[in-house]
Motif scaffolding. Structure first.
Motif, PDB file in Angstrom:
ATOM      1  N   GLY A 123      -8.572  -6.352  -6.440  1.00  0.00           N
ATOM      2  CA  GLY A 123      -8.261  -4.943  -6.300  1.00  0.00           C
ATOM      3  C   GLY A 123      -9.056  -4.357  -5.150  1.00  0.00           C
ATOM      4  O   GLY A 123      -9.971  -4.993  -4.615  1.00  0.00           O
ATOM      5  N   LEU A 124      -8.703  -3.155  -4.757  1.00  0.00           N
ATOM      6  CA  LEU A 124      -9.400  -2.452  -3.683  1.00  0.00           C
ATOM      7  C   LEU A 124      -9.815  -1.076  -4.169  1.00  0.00           C
ATOM      8  O   LEU A 124      -9.118  -0.455  -4.968  1.00  0.00           O
ATOM      9  N   SER A 125     -10.924  -0.583  -3.641  1.00  0.00           N
ATOM     10  CA  SER A 125     -11.420   0.740  -4.011  1.00  0.00           C
ATOM     11  C   SER A 125     -11.979   1.426  -2.777  1.00  0.00           C
ATOM     12  O   SER A 125     -12.577   0.778  -1.909  1.00  0.00           O
ATOM     13  N   SER A 126     -11.768   2.744  -2.707  1.00  0.00           N
ATOM     14  CA  SER A 126     -12.245   3.549  -1.576  1.00  0.00           C
ATOM     15  C   SER A 126     -11.719   2.994  -0.260  1.00  0.00           C
ATOM     16  O   SER A 126     -12.473   2.775   0.698  1.00  0.00           O
ATOM     17  N   ASP A 180      -4.091   2.424   5.762  1.00  0.00           N
ATOM     18  CA  ASP A 180      -3.934   1.319   6.705  1.00  0.00           C
ATOM     19  C   ASP A 180      -4.592   0.041   6.181  1.00  0.00           C
ATOM     20  O   ASP A 180      -4.058  -1.061   6.360  1.00  0.00           O
ATOM     21  N   ALA A 181      -5.752   0.191   5.529  1.00  0.00           N
ATOM     22  CA  ALA A 181      -6.426  -0.989   4.977  1.00  0.00           C
ATOM     23  C   ALA A 181      -5.590  -1.620   3.872  1.00  0.00           C
ATOM     24  O   ALA A 181      -5.482  -2.850   3.786  1.00  0.00           O
ATOM     25  N   LEU A 182      -5.002  -0.798   3.017  1.00  0.00           N
ATOM     26  CA  LEU A 182      -4.155  -1.346   1.966  1.00  0.00           C
ATOM     27  C   LEU A 182      -2.976  -2.091   2.564  1.00  0.00           C
ATOM     28  O   LEU A 182      -2.654  -3.212   2.134  1.00  0.00           O
ATOM     29  N   GLY A 185      -2.254 -10.183  -1.672  1.00  0.00           N
ATOM     30  CA  GLY A 185      -1.930  -9.959  -3.071  1.00  0.00           C
ATOM     31  C   GLY A 185      -2.937  -9.025  -3.707  1.00  0.00           C
ATOM     32  O   GLY A 185      -4.044  -9.439  -4.064  1.00  0.00           O
ATOM     33  N   ILE A 186      -2.591  -7.754  -3.822  1.00  0.00           N
ATOM     34  CA  ILE A 186      -3.489  -6.725  -4.353  1.00  0.00           C
ATOM     35  C   ILE A 186      -2.946  -6.241  -5.690  1.00  0.00           C
ATOM     36  O   ILE A 186      -1.781  -5.866  -5.795  1.00  0.00           O
ATOM     37  N   LEU A 224       3.247   2.283  -5.811  1.00  0.00           N
ATOM     38  CA  LEU A 224       4.404   2.264  -6.694  1.00  0.00           C
ATOM     39  C   LEU A 224       5.467   1.311  -6.156  1.00  0.00           C
ATOM     40  O   LEU A 224       6.037   0.502  -6.907  1.00  0.00           O
ATOM     41  N   ALA A 225       5.718   1.361  -4.867  1.00  0.00           N
ATOM     42  CA  ALA A 225       6.741   0.506  -4.261  1.00  0.00           C
ATOM     43  C   ALA A 225       6.361  -0.970  -4.321  1.00  0.00           C
ATOM     44  O   ALA A 225       7.239  -1.840  -4.418  1.00  0.00           O
ATOM     45  N   GLU A 226       5.056  -1.266  -4.283  1.00  0.00           N
ATOM     46  CA  GLU A 226       4.588  -2.652  -4.248  1.00  0.00           C
ATOM     47  C   GLU A 226       4.146  -3.170  -5.617  1.00  0.00           C
ATOM     48  O   GLU A 226       3.573  -4.259  -5.708  1.00  0.00           O
TER      49      GLU A 226
END
Length: 311
Positions: free
Chosen positions: A174-177, A181-183, A190-191, A213-215
């Motif tokens: 997962g990603l936070s903060s 563009d980073a996402l 694979g996030i 939502l789309a991903e």
């Protein structure tokens, strides 16, 4: 098929899932989870008791980190939960404890620090594999900003997180903060989820919500009621929120949490508290239905970041 759908409405303990079922790291969880950071304020027995109450209320998604109380929160989670509870424990790396500092944590962004953070989480949680680990960046939203050797290339971070997943030490990334563009850049890795500061009154990340939502990426907002820093707007002070709470006979905080659940189906909540009554209130937000007129009134509340002081 019908029986499977019904079982998704219940946790392993047979409790109804607050907010209904959501998807996180490939499994069904209650859409209202629990953010464990505030457990560091409690004595060990009280913290264990609060976690057991959360499970009894249908919470089966707990968010934690080793740097919450220098491992104390993780150790409490390990003591409170058993395999039979089937609770999805999510942790994070990218910071480390800083006892005695102006803040209780400092950034730990270098790849070797991320790996060490995963090992700290594994040890303190008593696990061989953490189902989901969030990489806490520091280039977006309120909070600390990297300096010196903490300014690290994002690709190097994703590479070590992917390696840890390949080694079986973590199940999903997962990603936070993080920025939009980073996402986008990280999608090929694979996030499973994104955790950013977001609430009814601070909706700067609306484009990111739509991309998640789309991903099919879980959107897990922190600071869901705003007000975490001086200058940050508070959801509970909005007139539209106060009016909706009065009309429905619930608290303003519950309205703010319920709006998030209504906003997108991939939203999961991790409100934190050290108070048993607040825990019940937070979980109860999952049962609040907001009609079209109420949603329209809340949606008309302007988004504003304010003059945030992060210390």
């Amino acid at each position: 098929m019908a029986s499977t759908a019904r079982s998704d409405q219940l946790t392993a303990s047979g409790a109804a899932r607050p907010g209904g079922p959501g998807l996180l790291a490939g499994r069904s969880v209650s859409r209202v989870g629990y953010g464990a950071m505030q457990l560091r304020r409690l004595e060990r027995d009280a913290a264990i008791s609060l976690l057991r109450q959360a499970v009894d209320l249908g919470v089966d998604h707990i968010d934690t980190a080793y740097f919450y109380g220098s491992g104390f929160v993780n150790e409490v989670i390990a003591a409170a939960l058993s395999a039979e509870d089937d609770v999805l424990v999510v942790s994070k790396v990218g910071a480390e404890p800083a006892p005695g500092g102006p803040l209780p944590l400092r950034l730990a962004q270098r790849p070797e620090q991320l790996r060490a953070g995963v090992e700290d989480n594994l040890r303190s949680l008593g696990l061989d594999r953490i189902p989901l680990v969030n990489l806490r960046r520091a280039d977006h939203g309120p909070g600390l900003r990297p300096e010196g050797d903490q300014i690290v290339d994002f690709d190097d971070q994703i590479a070590v997180m992917t390696a840890l997943r390949d080694e079986g030490k973590i199940g999903a990334i997962g990603l936070s903060s993080v920025s939009l563009d980073a996402l986008r850049h990280a999608l090929p890795a694979g996030i499973a989820c994104v955790q950013n500061a977001y609430s009814l009154v601070t909706r700067d990340d609306e484009d990111m919500v739509g991309l998640c939502l789309a991903e099919d990426i879980a959107w897990v907002p922190y600071f869901p009621l705003g007000g975490a820093y001086a200058g940050m707007p508070k959801v509970t002070e909005e007139p539209a929120v106060i009016e909706a709470a009065r009309t429905l006979g619930v608290s303003a905080a519950q309205i703010g949490l319920a709006w998030l659940l209504h906003h997108t189906p991939n939203t999961l909540l991790i409100p934190g508290t050290a108070d048993p009554e607040h825990l019940r209130v937070n979980v109860g937000a999952g049962a609040i239905a907001l009609d079209g007129a109420t949603l329209a009134a809340l949606g008309a509340v302007p988004s504003r970041s304010g003059d945030i002081e992060t210390g």
